[in-house]
Design a protein around this motif. Structure first.
Motif, PDB file in Angstrom:
ATOM      1  N   SER A 685       0.618  -1.281   0.179  1.00 23.97           N
ATOM      2  CA  SER A 685      -0.053   0.093   0.109  1.00 23.97           C
ATOM      3  C   SER A 685       0.726   1.114  -0.085  1.00 23.97           C
ATOM      4  CB  SER A 685      -0.946   0.047   1.287  1.00 23.97           C
ATOM      5  OG  SER A 685      -1.849  -1.198   1.205  1.00 23.97           O
ATOM      6  N   THR A 686       1.901   1.257   0.889  1.00 22.72           N
ATOM      7  CA  THR A 686       3.020   2.419   0.712  1.00 22.72           C
ATOM      8  C   THR A 686       3.551   2.663  -0.682  1.00 22.72           C
ATOM      9  OG1 THR A 686       3.462   2.002   3.139  1.00 22.72           O
ATOM     10  CG2 THR A 686       4.898   3.429   1.660  1.00 22.72           C
ATOM     11  N   ALA A 687       3.787   1.543  -1.365  1.00 23.34           N
ATOM     12  CA  ALA A 687       4.517   1.696  -2.574  1.00 23.34           C
ATOM     13  C   ALA A 687       3.546   2.049  -3.807  1.00 23.34           C
ATOM     14  CB  ALA A 687       5.001   0.354  -3.058  1.00 23.34           C
ATOM     15  N   LEU A 688       2.022   1.700  -3.459  1.00 23.87           N
ATOM     16  CA  LEU A 688       1.176   2.025  -4.513  1.00 23.87           C
ATOM     17  C   LEU A 688       0.981   3.498  -4.356  1.00 23.87           C
ATOM     18  CD1 LEU A 688      -0.941   1.209  -6.788  1.00 23.87           C
ATOM     19  CD2 LEU A 688      -2.744   0.638  -4.791  1.00 23.87           C
ATOM     20  N   LEU A 689       0.848   3.907  -3.020  1.00 27.50           N
ATOM     21  CA  LEU A 689       0.372   5.531  -2.967  1.00 27.50           C
ATOM     22  C   LEU A 689       1.831   6.144  -3.263  1.00 27.50           C
ATOM     23  CD1 LEU A 689      -1.262   7.475  -1.636  1.00 27.50           C
ATOM     24  CD2 LEU A 689      -0.016   7.024   0.821  1.00 27.50           C
ATOM     25  N   ALA A 690       2.904   5.732  -3.196  1.00 25.39           N
ATOM     26  CA  ALA A 690       3.965   6.453  -3.645  1.00 25.39           C
ATOM     27  C   ALA A 690       3.901   6.364  -5.132  1.00 25.39           C
ATOM     28  CB  ALA A 690       5.468   5.820  -3.294  1.00 25.39           C
ATOM     29  N   ALA A 691       3.712   5.184  -5.692  1.00 26.85           N
ATOM     30  CA  ALA A 691       3.796   5.175  -7.358  1.00 26.85           C
ATOM     31  C   ALA A 691       2.439   6.263  -7.925  1.00 26.85           C
ATOM     32  CB  ALA A 691       3.254   3.790  -7.526  1.00 26.85           C
ATOM     33  N   VAL A 692       1.264   6.279  -7.219  1.00 28.91           N
ATOM     34  CA  VAL A 692       0.335   7.026  -7.680  1.00 28.91           C
ATOM     35  C   VAL A 692       0.751   8.694  -7.751  1.00 28.91           C
ATOM     36  CG1 VAL A 692      -1.953   7.891  -7.200  1.00 28.91           C
ATOM     37  CG2 VAL A 692      -1.510   5.520  -7.182  1.00 28.91           C
ATOM     38  N   ALA A 693       1.417   8.982  -6.518  1.00 24.70           N
ATOM     39  CA  ALA A 693       1.996  10.258  -6.303  1.00 24.70           C
ATOM     40  C   ALA A 693       2.959  10.720  -7.326  1.00 24.70           C
ATOM     41  CB  ALA A 693       2.417  10.398  -4.781  1.00 24.70           C
ATOM     42  N   GLY A 694       3.863   9.647  -7.430  1.00 22.54           N
ATOM     43  CA  GLY A 694       4.877   9.933  -8.296  1.00 22.54           C
ATOM     44  C   GLY A 694       4.535  10.200  -9.761  1.00 22.54           C
ATOM     45  N   VAL A 695       3.631   9.249 -10.355  1.00 21.94           N
ATOM     46  CA  VAL A 695       2.914   9.477 -11.777  1.00 21.94           C
ATOM     47  C   VAL A 695       2.206  10.787 -11.728  1.00 21.94           C
ATOM     48  CG1 VAL A 695       1.413   8.437 -13.153  1.00 21.94           C
ATOM     49  CG2 VAL A 695       2.896   6.966 -12.085  1.00 21.94           C
ATOM     50  N   ALA A 736       3.950  -1.226  -7.590  1.00 24.79           N
ATOM     51  CA  ALA A 736       3.447  -1.923  -6.312  1.00 24.79           C
ATOM     52  C   ALA A 736       3.469  -3.559  -6.264  1.00 24.79           C
ATOM     53  CB  ALA A 736       1.836  -1.647  -6.399  1.00 24.79           C
ATOM     54  N   LEU A 737       3.455  -4.017  -7.623  1.00 25.06           N
ATOM     55  CA  LEU A 737       3.396  -5.686  -7.523  1.00 25.06           C
ATOM     56  C   LEU A 737       5.131  -6.060  -7.343  1.00 25.06           C
ATOM     57  CD1 LEU A 737       0.987  -6.583 -10.606  1.00 25.06           C
ATOM     58  CD2 LEU A 737       0.764  -6.889  -8.171  1.00 25.06           C
ATOM     59  N   GLY A 738       5.839  -5.167  -8.001  1.00 26.76           N
ATOM     60  CA  GLY A 738       7.402  -5.566  -7.581  1.00 26.76           C
ATOM     61  C   GLY A 738       7.903  -5.571  -6.265  1.00 26.76           C
ATOM     62  N   THR A 739       6.998  -4.495  -5.382  1.00 27.39           N
ATOM     63  CA  THR A 739       7.305  -4.471  -3.959  1.00 27.39           C
ATOM     64  C   THR A 739       6.748  -5.505  -3.202  1.00 27.39           C
ATOM     65  OG1 THR A 739       7.006  -2.141  -4.493  1.00 27.39           O
ATOM     66  CG2 THR A 739       6.692  -2.856  -2.114  1.00 27.39           C
ATOM     67  N   VAL A 740       5.410  -5.633  -3.736  1.00 29.48           N
ATOM     68  CA  VAL A 740       4.822  -7.166  -3.140  1.00 29.48           C
ATOM     69  C   VAL A 740       5.769  -8.400  -3.093  1.00 29.48           C
ATOM     70  CG1 VAL A 740       3.059  -8.656  -3.161  1.00 29.48           C
ATOM     71  CG2 VAL A 740       2.515  -6.077  -3.118  1.00 29.48           C
ATOM     72  N   CYS A 741       6.214  -8.554  -4.425  1.00 30.34           N
ATOM     73  CA  CYS A 741       7.006  -9.604  -4.424  1.00 30.34           C
ATOM     74  C   CYS A 741       8.351  -9.702  -3.758  1.00 30.34           C
ATOM     75  CB  CYS A 741       7.337 -10.062  -6.205  1.00 30.34           C
ATOM     76  SG  CYS A 741       6.064 -10.340  -7.122  1.00 30.34           S
ATOM     77  N   LEU A 742       9.101  -8.477  -3.576  1.00 30.50           N
ATOM     78  CA  LEU A 742      10.007  -8.373  -2.851  1.00 30.50           C
ATOM     79  C   LEU A 742       9.855  -8.578  -1.319  1.00 30.50           C
ATOM     80  CD1 LEU A 742      11.727  -5.545  -4.701  1.00 30.50           C
ATOM     81  CD2 LEU A 742      12.483  -7.554  -4.801  1.00 30.50           C
ATOM     82  N   ALA A 743       8.675  -8.384  -1.119  1.00 26.93           N
ATOM     83  CA  ALA A 743       8.521  -8.372   0.389  1.00 26.93           C
ATOM     84  C   ALA A 743       8.006  -9.607   1.021  1.00 26.93           C
ATOM     85  CB  ALA A 743       7.621  -7.353   0.698  1.00 26.93           C
ATOM     86  N   LEU A 744       7.484 -10.371   0.106  1.00 29.24           N
ATOM     87  CA  LEU A 744       6.910 -11.897   0.478  1.00 29.24           C
ATOM     88  C   LEU A 744       7.721 -12.803   1.024  1.00 29.24           C
ATOM     89  CD1 LEU A 744       4.789 -13.086  -2.761  1.00 29.24           C
ATOM     90  CD2 LEU A 744       4.025 -12.648  -0.515  1.00 29.24           C
ATOM     91  N   LEU A 745       9.159 -12.880   0.871  1.00 30.87           N
ATOM     92  CA  LEU A 745      10.101 -13.837   1.345  1.00 30.87           C
ATOM     93  C   LEU A 745      10.258 -13.252   2.871  1.00 30.87           C
ATOM     94  CD1 LEU A 745      11.501 -16.366   1.171  1.00 30.87           C
ATOM     95  CD2 LEU A 745      13.409 -15.310   0.009  1.00 30.87           C
ATOM     96  N   PRO A 746      10.872 -12.201   2.948  1.00 32.02           N
ATOM     97  CA  PRO A 746      11.185 -11.606   4.200  1.00 32.02           C
ATOM     98  C   PRO A 746      10.019 -11.594   5.257  1.00 32.02           C
ATOM     99  CG  PRO A 746      11.581  -9.517   2.802  1.00 32.02           C
ATOM    100  CD  PRO A 746      11.409 -11.002   1.893  1.00 32.02           C
ATOM    101  N   ALA A 747       8.895 -11.226   4.729  1.00 35.20           N
ATOM    102  CA  ALA A 747       7.602 -11.421   5.497  1.00 35.20           C
ATOM    103  C   ALA A 747       7.486 -12.612   5.931  1.00 35.20           C
ATOM    104  CB  ALA A 747       6.498 -10.557   4.765  1.00 35.20           C
ATOM    105  N   ALA A 748       7.450 -13.662   4.957  1.00 37.34           N
ATOM    106  CA  ALA A 748       7.090 -15.230   5.595  1.00 37.34           C
ATOM    107  C   ALA A 748       8.003 -15.469   6.404  1.00 37.34           C
ATOM    108  CB  ALA A 748       7.070 -15.805   4.141  1.00 37.34           C
TER     109      ALA A 748
END
Length: 763
Positions: A685-695, A736-748
């Motif tokens: 959600s943080t990454a998506l908010l940043a992406a929308v703001a950046g665009v 946003a999807l790239g962030t989710v993929c990067l966060a999956l392993l450390p979060a798990a």
């Protein structure tokens, strides 16, 4: 000091990925700034060097054959004259490439003023009456060099290339400006023409008096005798234009990336400090002073920045000249100039200093950590849920999503700071995508009504025959007759391009960015360069003089002009004929039908006319920036690296916060998968908010930057194009999807951490 270095070494080994990203990002930033410095140096020095070594003339005046330019030598402030040289227009061909040229009658000895600098071969010789010397830009266009033979279409005669020379005059541009060919006086007979004009160079004692000197020269010779005037400022501006523009773009992205890298370092250190509060407190307890703790982080990140800067400097010095295209040529020339060693030191040093300043601030905060750490604000899970969260749970929203959103907003000021740091690289990436979109909008449709060709009627072909050929080709939608002449501006301080294309019954659709098209009598559209030159606006009336025929025109619109620095005014052929009834069309602007290929039509017309048509594609403004595509890809990669650094920081901080909340989550019955979803939702959600703001912020910033550069180059504002909404949406979703993929392993991994380890780590 030994303990400081040992702790920094252990910390670097623990965060190898972040360290590698930091080195690569710093290297990319410094490389972009060094390339920008190379382009700025290349833009200024080569032309100035050629102008100085050739004793270049400050003013070139083109007159008719009956004028007496020798009288200019008696004017105050005139040191010397170059010429006058007799001139004749012709067309030559080499290796299947044709070019319009201007032959200048020169002697067997190079002139003292405005002397061409021979770079290959030799100068003219009396024993080679068919020998010529080509200006270097023309020689490159023709793929010709000493020993090659040029063919004159129409009469089959040949000219032998004796040499290639550099000149500080404006360069050859196909379809816009003829190339320069120096030849002996007898060469006019070989091209099948007669000397039809004169060209005189004027060397001034004070270059700042150029405008006044032009006024006096035109007064002495008579406005009717002067057909064209160009100055050293115009030649310098054209020589510097593209390289300086490239340098400005690279410098802009480099500085933006430098700020992004500094912010990423600041965020990384701040997050790491919050994650190492217990370790820092232990260091304080065993005797480390606040200054020593500060130096741990400072030394660690300065070493990474120095490694990246050193890598960029070495690569630029060793491999920069091998970059394909004009960028590599600029680096090669720049490295041969006396000043690059200073830039090779100051630019990396300045970048490291800037990153070090951001590091100092974050490291200073690490030094203020007390020996007995207090629990950070986010150490205790949530507290009281908001009404919005409670309502969301009531509507059946999965608890993992609600808790993830709650964690994102519960971080206080840290969430906006993270969003801002993540948004900056996305803003610059959006600007880069907008620049590519703008260049692409010019690519296929150089003309306003589609693909266009400029056809110039040459010797041996009548206007009627040309019309018949155009009408016989069904791929040509319209053939607009026209003429292009040089015209003196008000005050007689220079010349512009005056075009008359189309008729009132069949007007040519000039691309208008402001105002409206020219439709009525005496109406015209002008390029941005002309508006700036004359300090006029749309709606004003101006008076220009072509030969002995003044033209008073009403500027009703601003057109997009890529030629002649935008110093162009266009009207209908009927308007020009009102003051000059004997004016005949010398060119046709051909608009092609959809699906027609420019190359095929050009080949067909060249064969049908037996080479008596000069065909050129309309100037494409995007071609000027096409060499930046490769550099743009590299810059986007650097920005992506900076974004990855910030993403890894954000993911690490969120996972660390989740570890503190792990006992509470397990106590309320959440499974490891749900706990993982909480962390992933917060980061995504943080990454998506940043992406929308950046665009959303990147689109207006891109319009402002692109239009400002287009205005400065003479093309004019109003050309900026943003990527489609679909592409912008894909960019935001990909981030946003790239962030989710990067966060999956450390979060798990964190979700499956034993409770005992969590209690021991956080107390």
């Amino acid at each position: 000091m030994r303990a400081i270095l040992r702790w920094a070494h252990i910390d670097l080994r623990t965060h190898r990925g972040e360290a590698l990203f930091m080195v690569c990002a710093t290297a990319g930033v410094v490389a972009a700034l060094l390339l920008a410095a190379a382009l700025f140096g290349y833009a200024t020095n080569p032309w100035q060097r050629i102008f100085t070594q050739s004793h270049g003339a400050h003013v070139w005046i083109r007159t008719g054959p009956s004028a007496d330019p020798g009288r200019l030598a008696s004017l105050d402030g005139v040191e010397a004259l170059a010429g006058p040289y007799r001139t004749v227009s012709a067309t030559v061909e080499s290796r299947g490439v044709r070019a319009g040229v201007e032959l200048r009658g020169a002697g067997k000895d190079p002139p003292a003023t405005g002397r061409p600098l021979v770079t290959a071969g030799r100068w003219l010789a009396s024993d080679r009456p068919d020998g010529v010397v080509l200006e270097s830009s023309l020689a490159r266009a023709l793929w010709a060099g000493p020993g090659d033979v040029l063919t004159v279409p129409g009469n089959g005669r040949t000219l032998s290339v004796l040499g290639v020379a550099d000149s500080p005059e404006p360069r050859y541009r196909p379809g816009d400006r003829p190339g320069v060919v120096w030849a002996l006086p007898s060469a006019a007979d070989r091209v099948g023409g007669a000397w039809s004009g004169q060209l005189t160079g004027v060397l001034l004692s004070d270059p700042e008096d150029t405008d006044y000197a032009i006024q006096r020269a035109v007064t002495v010779l008579g406005a009717g005798a002067v057909s064209d005037v160009s100055s050293w400022r115009q030649a310098r501006s054209e020589a510097q234009g593209d390289s300086r523009l490239f340098g400005q773009v690279l410098a802009l992205f480099g500085l933006g990336a430098l700020i992004g890298a500094a912010l990423a370092v600041y965020g990384a250190i701040s997050t790491r400090v919050r994650g190492h509060l217990r370790d820092i407190s232990v260091l304080k307890a065993i005797g480390f002073t606040p200054g020593q703790v500060t130096r741990i982080f400072l030394v660690q990140h300065l070493v990474l920045a120095l490694l990246g800067a050193l890598l960029a400097t070495v690569l630029t010095w060793a491999l920069g000249s091998r970059i394909p295209g004009s960028l590599g040529e600029a680096v090669d020339v720049w490295l041969g100039l006396p000043g690059p060693s200073t830039a090779l030191f100051t630019v990396p040093f300045g970048a490291v200093l800037f990153i070090g300043a951001a590091t100092c601030l974050a490291a200073w905060r690490a030094g203020r950590v007390p020996p007995v750490p207090s629990s950070p604000p986010e150490a205790a899970f949530s507290g009281r849920s908001s009404r919005t969260a409670a309502r969301a749970l009531g509507f059946g929203v999965p608890p993992a999503l609600v808790l993830g959103w709650h964690r994102m907003f519960a971080r206080g000021h840290r969430t906006p700071a993270t969003v801002a740091r993540l948004a900056l690289p996305l803003v610059l990436i959006t600007v880069a995508l907008s620049a590519w979109t703008t260049m692409g909008s010019f690519g296929g449709d150089a003309g306003p009504g589609g693909k266009t060709l400029t056809a110039r009627v040459e010797q041996g072909l009548s206007v009627r025959e040309a019309r018949v050929m155009f009408e016989a080709d069904d791929r040509i939608a319209a053939a607009h007759p026209g003429v292009e002449v040089a015209a003196l501006v008000p005050g007689q301080t220079g010349t512009i391009a005056l075009r008359g294309i189309g008729t009132r019954d069949d007007p040519y659709p000039f691309p208008v960015a402001e105002g409206r098209p020219a439709e009525g009598p005496d109406e015209a559209v002008a390029g941005q360069g002309l508006l700036d030159l004359l300090s006029v606006e749309v709606g004003d009336w101006i008076r220009v003089t072509s030969g002995e025929h003044p033209q008073i025109l009403h500027i009703v619109g601003r057109s997009i002009e890529a030629e002649n620095g935008g110093r162009v005014i266009s009207t209908s052929l009927d308007t020009l004929r009102e003051n000059d009834p004997g004016l005949n069309p010398t060119l046709y602007q051909l608009r092609l039908r959809d699906g027609a290929e420019v190359g095929e039509v050009r080949t067909a017309l060249t064969g049908a006319s037996s080479g008596r048509l000069g065909l050129h594609e309309a100037a494409n403004p995007g071609d000027r920036l096409s060499p930046l595509l490769g550099a743009g890809v590299a810059l986007v990669a650097v920005l992506a690296l900076i974004g990855l650094i910030e993403l890894s920081t954000a993911i690490g901080g969120t996972v660390r916060t989740g570890e503190r909340d792990l006992p509470a989550f397990k106590a309320i019955g959440l499974s490891p998968g749900q706990i993982t979803a909480v962390t992933v939702t917060a980061v995504g959600s943080t990454a998506l908010l940043a992406a929308v703001a950046g665009v959303l912020l990147g689109v207006p910033v891109a319009h402002w930057i692109i239009d400002a550069e287009a205005h400065a180059s003479g093309i004019g504002a109003g050309v900026a194009r943003a990527p489609s909404a679909l592409h912008l949406l894909l960019l935001a979703c990909a981030a946003a999807l790239g962030t989710v993929c990067l966060a999956l392993l450390p979060a798990a991994r964190a979700a499956r951490r034993p409770l005992a380890d969590t209690v021991n780590a956080f107390g």
